[in-house]
Scaffold this motif. Structure first.
Motif, short mmCIF file in Angstrom:
data_model
loop_
_atom_site.label_atom_id
_atom_site.label_comp_id
_atom_site.label_asym_id
_atom_site.label_seq_id
_atom_site.Cartn_x
_atom_site.Cartn_y
_atom_site.Cartn_z
N LYS A 123 -0.52 8.13 -3.94
CA LYS A 123 0.58 8.94 -4.79
C LYS A 123 0.38 9.34 -6.21
CE LYS A 123 4.42 7.70 -1.89
NZ LYS A 123 5.93 7.08 -2.01
N GLU A 134 3.86 -2.66 -6.09
CA GLU A 134 3.61 -1.38 -5.66
C GLU A 134 2.83 -0.40 -6.64
OE1 GLU A 134 7.45 -2.02 -3.70
OE2 GLU A 134 6.32 -3.06 -4.81
N THR A 135 3.73 -0.26 -7.82
CA THR A 135 3.61 0.59 -8.91
C THR A 135 2.22 0.08 -9.49
OG1 THR A 135 5.68 1.25 -9.37
CG2 THR A 135 4.18 1.49 -11.13
N ILE A 156 0.43 9.69 -10.28
CA ILE A 156 1.13 9.17 -11.25
C ILE A 156 1.75 9.99 -12.37
CG2 ILE A 156 -0.24 7.04 -10.88
CD1 ILE A 156 -1.63 7.61 -13.40
N ASP A 167 6.97 2.25 -17.50
CA ASP A 167 6.59 1.77 -15.98
C ASP A 167 5.42 0.76 -16.01
OD1 ASP A 167 8.45 3.64 -14.92
OD2 ASP A 167 6.82 5.04 -15.68
N THR A 211 0.60 -1.19 0.17
CA THR A 211 -0.01 -0.08 -0.03
C THR A 211 0.67 1.26 -0.05
OG1 THR A 211 -0.12 0.26 2.39
CG2 THR A 211 -1.78 -1.37 1.51
N SER A 212 2.05 1.15 -0.03
CA SER A 212 2.96 2.08 0.20
C SER A 212 2.92 3.33 -0.77
CB SER A 212 4.51 1.98 0.31
OG SER A 212 4.93 1.33 -1.01
N LYS A 213 2.60 3.14 -2.17
CA LYS A 213 2.41 4.02 -3.15
C LYS A 213 1.06 4.54 -3.34
CE LYS A 213 6.65 3.01 -5.79
NZ LYS A 213 7.03 2.33 -7.23
N GLN A 231 -0.63 1.57 -7.23
CA GLN A 231 -0.58 3.17 -7.38
C GLN A 231 -1.32 3.48 -8.51
OE1 GLN A 231 3.42 4.82 -8.36
NE2 GLN A 231 2.71 6.67 -8.03
N ASP A 251 7.33 -5.38 -8.86
CA ASP A 251 6.90 -3.94 -8.85
C ASP A 251 5.44 -4.02 -8.68
OD1 ASP A 251 7.14 -1.32 -8.79
OD2 ASP A 251 7.32 -0.98 -10.93
#
Length: 488
Positions: free
Chosen positions: A252, A462-463, A254, A395, A247-249, A466, A460
């Protein structure tokens, strides 16, 4: 209590504030299942007595305020073993199989305080794209009960979409989490291969299988993955990488994210409303500050041929253990050892499972191995390299999850090739081992959900969350509620 109007965070707050006890939540869950299940048919086994005991024990010790999953009911696809609870893989072969241990993913959810409410329907041994190959029942789509829920994780998808549960675990070998997620308008996540242990998952294709969460929104999905990810001494294919907070990103922006849309995925025969949903998603991501370009993955659409050689070959090997001797179904009135093998497998396996075993055995046979399996593994390497090269510049990859919305029962059962093509756009990610997620991205004119497919580089996740969350907050598709019992 309504799972269609709450998320994990709001339910957790209710439990912490003592507005709701774990026992009351569990009772309400089974009441909701009783109301919806006649229309949906998602469950193969209920765990009511044990679940209520566990909920009472949680109330006795008190809810952990720092653990958002504590006391929350969850459903498990019925190809993950659950201690003391029948695990069938939706097959007559395992109709009475009662495991003596839990799959690692199940164990980790229980260690996090979640309570297993029951086991959910699937295509037999996870082989199918509509949950019609189950030996026991046909699960219905949450939005229109004349349509299939997708597969093989049709039971988990329909249970979450209909509000029977807030979360469930599915498995994904070639799209079996993401395709039913798209058909039912929920979030379905396939992690990087090796991120989640396969220990206790009844094997279909060992180099492709992966366990992942199915939820109504992106953040809930990340919270479940937090609990089940990580290295496992029982599964040597799990990665030793440290597990981040997925959940860290989330939250945030984009802006500046580079997104590629493979032209191969848009050049296939897409249902017009699916194409429109993807085009609208591209505009949404651009409005959020992302750059979107057309890219090419020229070998990706060869993935379906590669998959049905690799997956069936591995299935042929994995399913040979069901011989009528060690465990599982055994034919009666057999005359000799060969009769035990032949009749037990003939009577215990359904047609689709037998078809795939035969395909795999043929691909591995003497004189044909190099021509089929050998070539397939070489093309798989090309597909892996393509993803790796694309992710040097981008990405995220975006496209449709499926070529169409949910189809009707019986429409494709007589044409195996047409059924196999349902996974055309999801299979390449399994072959490459990269994480991928389907999120709600729109509806057809008939009110059926359409899924948007997002893919990031290995490890990846997290992305992926996000980007998915940013899209979710910019749209309202995930908040739409199906009318159970009829078309929305």
């Amino acid at each position: 209590m309504d799972y269609l109007k709450n998320d994990l965070t709001s339910l957790h707050q209710m439990l912490v504030n003592k507005e709701l006890s774990a026992s009351e939540l569990m009772e309400a869950t089974f009441d909701g299942i009783a109301k919806r299940e006649p229309q949906i048919d998602a469950f193969l086994a209920m765990n009511k007595d044990e679940a209520l005991k566990q909920a009472a024990a949680i109330d006795q010790r008190g809810i952990n305020a720092d653990n958002v999953l504590d006391g929350i009911p969850v459903g498990i696809k019925d190809n993950m073993v659950t201690k003391g609870l029948t695990t069938t893989a939706a097959s007559k072969m395992l109709e009475n199989f009662n495991p003596i241990y839990n799959a690692t993913a199940v164990e980790r959810l229980e260690n996090a305080g979640m309570v297993v409410a029951g086991k959910l329907n699937l295509d037999e041994f996870a082989m199918g794209s509509s949950t019609e190959t189950s030996a026991f029942k046909k699960t219905k789509n949450a939005w229109d009960q004349t349509k299939v829920p997708g597969g093989s994780s049709g039971g988990p998808a329909a249970a979450v979409a209909s509000g029977e549960l807030i979360a469930a675990l599915g498995s994904d070998t070639g799209g079996s989490i993401r395709q039913p997620a798209a058909f039912n308008g929920v979030v379905g996540f396939k992690p990087t291969y090796g991120r989640v242990s396969r220990y206790g998952l009844i094997a279909f294709s060992s180099s492709l299988d992966q366990i992942g969460p199915m939820t109504r929104n992106v953040k809930d999905n990340a919270l479940i993955l937090n609990a089940i990810a990580g290295q496992d001494k029982h599964d040597f294919t799990t990665s030793p990488r440290e597990v981040p907070d997925f959940t860290s990103k989330i939250g945030k922006d984009i802006k500046g994210m580079h997104i590629g849309v493979p032209k191969e995925f848009m050049d296939v025969d897409l249902q017009p409303e699916v194409r429109e949903a993807v085009q609208n998603a591209i505009k949404t991501f651009e409005s959020l500050g992302a750059t979107v370009d057309e890219i090419s993955l020229p070998h990706s659409l060869n993935g379906i041929q590669v998959y049905y050689i690799v997956a069936t070959s591995e299935a042929s090997s994995n399913l040979q253990r069901y011989d009528g001797i060690r465990y599982g179904f055994r034919a009666k009135d057999v005359k000799n050892l060969e009769d035990v093998y032949v009749r037990s497998r003939s009577e215990g396996f359904g047609d689709e499972v037998k078809r795939r075993i035969m395909l795999g055995t043929f691909s591995l046979s003497s004189g044909l191995y190099d021509e089929f399996f050998g070539k397939a593994t070489k093309v798989r390497t090309l597909i892996c390299n393509e993803f790796e090269n694309i992710f040097k510049d981008y990405d995220l990859i975006l496209g449709p999850t499926t070529t169409t919305a949910a189809f009707g029962f019986g429409e494709k059962t007589d044409d195996p090739i047409a059924m196999y093509m349902n996974d055309l756009l999801t299979i390449p990610m399994n072959l490459a081992g990269v994480p991928a997620m389907s999120i709600p991205g729109g509806f057809t004119k008939n009110g059926l959900p359409v899924g948007i497919h997002l893919v990031t580089p290995r490890f990846d996740e997290e992305t992926l969350y996000q980007a998915g969350y940013a899209f979710e907050q910019a749209t309202d598709f995930h908040n739409q509620i199906p009318t159970i019992g009829g078309q929305n």
